[in-house]
Scaffold this motif. Sequence first.
Motif, PDB file in Angstrom:
ATOM      1  N   TRP A   1      40.214  38.836 -36.900  1.00 40.84           N
ATOM      2  CA  TRP A   1      41.442  39.573 -36.381  1.00 40.84           C
ATOM      3  C   TRP A   1      42.325  40.045 -37.314  1.00 40.84           C
TER       4      TRP A   1
ATOM      5  N   CYS B   1      43.785  40.721 -21.073  1.00 41.12           N
ATOM      6  CA  CYS B   1      43.112  39.380 -21.559  1.00 41.12           C
ATOM      7  C   CYS B   1      43.984  38.183 -21.507  1.00 41.12           C
TER       8      CYS B   1
ATOM      9  N   SER C   1      42.701  34.729 -19.445  1.00 44.30           N
ATOM     10  CA  SER C   1      42.615  33.610 -20.077  1.00 44.30           C
ATOM     11  C   SER C   1      43.258  32.512 -19.178  1.00 44.30           C
TER      12      SER C   1
ATOM     13  N   VAL D   1      40.365  44.634 -27.311  1.00 47.24           N
ATOM     14  CA  VAL D   1      39.589  43.544 -27.392  1.00 47.24           C
ATOM     15  C   VAL D   1      40.181  42.353 -28.345  1.00 47.24           C
ATOM     16  N   CYS D   2      41.023  42.832 -29.415  1.00 45.32           N
ATOM     17  CA  CYS D   2      41.305  41.905 -30.223  1.00 45.32           C
ATOM     18  C   CYS D   2      42.298  40.824 -29.721  1.00 45.32           C
ATOM     19  N   GLN D   3      42.901  41.479 -28.493  1.00 42.47           N
ATOM     20  CA  GLN D   3      44.082  40.679 -27.601  1.00 42.47           C
ATOM     21  C   GLN D   3      43.211  39.500 -27.170  1.00 42.47           C
ATOM     22  N   GLY D   4      41.934  39.522 -26.881  1.00 43.61           N
ATOM     23  CA  GLY D   4      41.044  38.398 -26.350  1.00 43.61           C
ATOM     24  C   GLY D   4      41.115  37.440 -27.084  1.00 43.61           C
TER      25      GLY D   4
ATOM     26  N   LEU E   1      34.108  42.807 -29.950  1.00 42.56           N
ATOM     27  CA  LEU E   1      34.675  43.356 -31.234  1.00 42.56           C
ATOM     28  C   LEU E   1      33.718  43.510 -32.283  1.00 42.56           C
TER      29      LEU E   1
ATOM     30  N   GLY F   1      45.406  45.934 -23.912  1.00 38.25           N
ATOM     31  CA  GLY F   1      44.734  44.737 -24.090  1.00 38.25           C
ATOM     32  C   GLY F   1      45.422  43.396 -23.321  1.00 38.25           C
TER      33      GLY F   1
ATOM     34  N   VAL G   1      37.201  34.325 -22.484  1.00 41.84           N
ATOM     35  CA  VAL G   1      37.915  35.541 -22.840  1.00 41.84           C
ATOM     36  C   VAL G   1      37.691  35.494 -24.471  1.00 41.84           C
TER      37      VAL G   1
ATOM     38  N   SER H   1      35.367  38.642 -26.137  1.00 42.09           N
ATOM     39  CA  SER H   1      36.170  39.415 -26.608  1.00 42.09           C
ATOM     40  C   SER H   1      35.912  39.616 -28.150  1.00 42.09           C
ATOM     41  N   HIS H   2      35.212  38.455 -28.865  1.00 42.39           N
ATOM     42  CA  HIS H   2      34.930  38.481 -30.266  1.00 42.39           C
ATOM     43  C   HIS H   2      33.665  39.309 -30.417  1.00 42.39           C
TER      44      HIS H   2
END
Length: 587
Positions: free
Chosen positions: A39, A144, A148, A190-193, A164, A140, A156, A160-161
């Motif tokens: 992240w 996300c 979630s 996708v960072c927001q996941g 990413l 996001g 999620v 997402s990871h």
Amino acid sequence: MTKINVEDINVDHIWRTLDPWGKYQWKQLSSYLFICVSWVIHQLSIVFIGYRPGFKCKPSPNASLIANKTEVRMEYEQCSIVTVDNTSDKVKISSTPCMHGWDYDIPKEQSFVTEWDFVCENAELAELTQTLLILGMMLGTFVCPTMSDRFGRKPVMVFSHIILFGIVLGTAFSENYTVFVILRILTGAVCQGALSGTTLALETFPTEVRHYTEVLALAMWTTAICVMSPIAYALRNVSWRYLQITYALMSAWSIFQWWMLDESLRWVIANGQIDRAKSIIKNACKWNKKNYKEVLDKIGLGESTSDYELKSKFRENPEQITENGETTVAELKGLVEDPAKDLEVHVKEYNVLDIVRHKNILKVSLIMWYTWIVDSLVYYGLYMISSDLYGDRYINFFLSALIEYPASVFEYFALAKIGRKWTCVICHSIAAIALVVATALTYTAGNNSSMLAAGTAFILIGKMGITGAFSSAYVVTPELYPTNMRNSGLGVASFMGKVGAMIAPFSRNVSEQVKWLPACIYAVLCLVTVFLFAFVPETNGVELPQTIEELTEWYRVNKFELKFGKNRHAGVKRHSLKIEKETDEKQ
């Protein structure tokens, strides 16, 4: 039939029964802590892959011929070539753009800024890439957090990871600027996941120890930033693409993450999935070496002795069980196939619009949103200008990260001892005072190296303060919302934080023109936050709310208060609602 309302299930009691710091909780927490590495690295990598070094116009091929004329002098500046001609009675000075490119202080391929010549009139394109990353994060936050809260923290966060990892690895092979910025937008989205991991970690511990999850997350976050600098230094003479690949590989373990953690128990219970909750508790019992049946009995999810014996006999020989008054073969068979069928479940669902429908929740949310804007702007802004501080850029970046460790140590003691509110107030105050001093030193230093070094030192102290403040906001924010709105509430706050983060990259351009101005603006914003935070309820010692009714009652009795330690109204919401329920039942 056993009637259980999910609002009556004390999830904190479950975690205490299982052991608050058991191996199972560490397993859950570890998965989140390591995702923090991915992240932070992909949010701050622009400091190195997008570094703008010293530069000047490249001489033209016939520059040497012109230089032989003693009456003509060429001056190669950053964005223009100045020609001074003394051939006539008057000195003639002319200026032309850098038609032949630029010479840089570093190898051209070391940064995408130098590779694609993002200087002079194209300088803003470099900062735009970070702004677009933040724009992706904002996009996001629309998807996300809501997903979630609806589908669970685990899917999620994990998917997402994985996505990413693929995106940031592909970024290293960007053919041009267009492809690069598209991938940066997707990276932000996708960072927001990964934000789901913050909520999952918080929900895996009881009230008295849950703040430690953020302390450990901050320590891991800081460690990841500290690692970035030596890696960048080791790869300083190669293409930025190799550095990007190296950073991307730190997310490679994401493909195994699905099998490393369970869904949030609190989310599962809040959504009425009692059978799934029992499965998670059973897995936790294995890790923590607890007796599963005894744990269920203690937490009130166990079966009565008579029901247990009937089910056991049914499993052994269904033919011997006949209709016996209230219990039929069909009912017993259903209970054996699905243990959750003996529970009457009531579930309340919420969405983001519920925030604006409740006056007190909206008031507190507005304060938190402003806090997130300020903290994000100051935190990322100080990283953006770290390369412009007095001294080596790698060392300055490393020191900017290292100074975050004292913030995590302070949080470790402060969040529980003096409370969330005072921790935030003190940290914002430290940031504001340090940045004011840094501004005064930088403004009056001139070429005095000692004063410039002192200014850098106070910038770092301000960085420590805003780190503690930002980290504390991560603890407070999800504690202010009910379970089925918790990740959405955190998501909206994170969305507002992205407004500040979008502005932060341009601090570098402002700093190049007026070095003292960014720190001065940051200090004023922090002082305003100190005042506003007095109106935020203290969440220390308060069990995470399950419903809006609990939260509304709690907000009602928590007005302006500046008290150290735990909230003195910690148990009021459940107590008041319990009395109301009992009154309604009697009526």
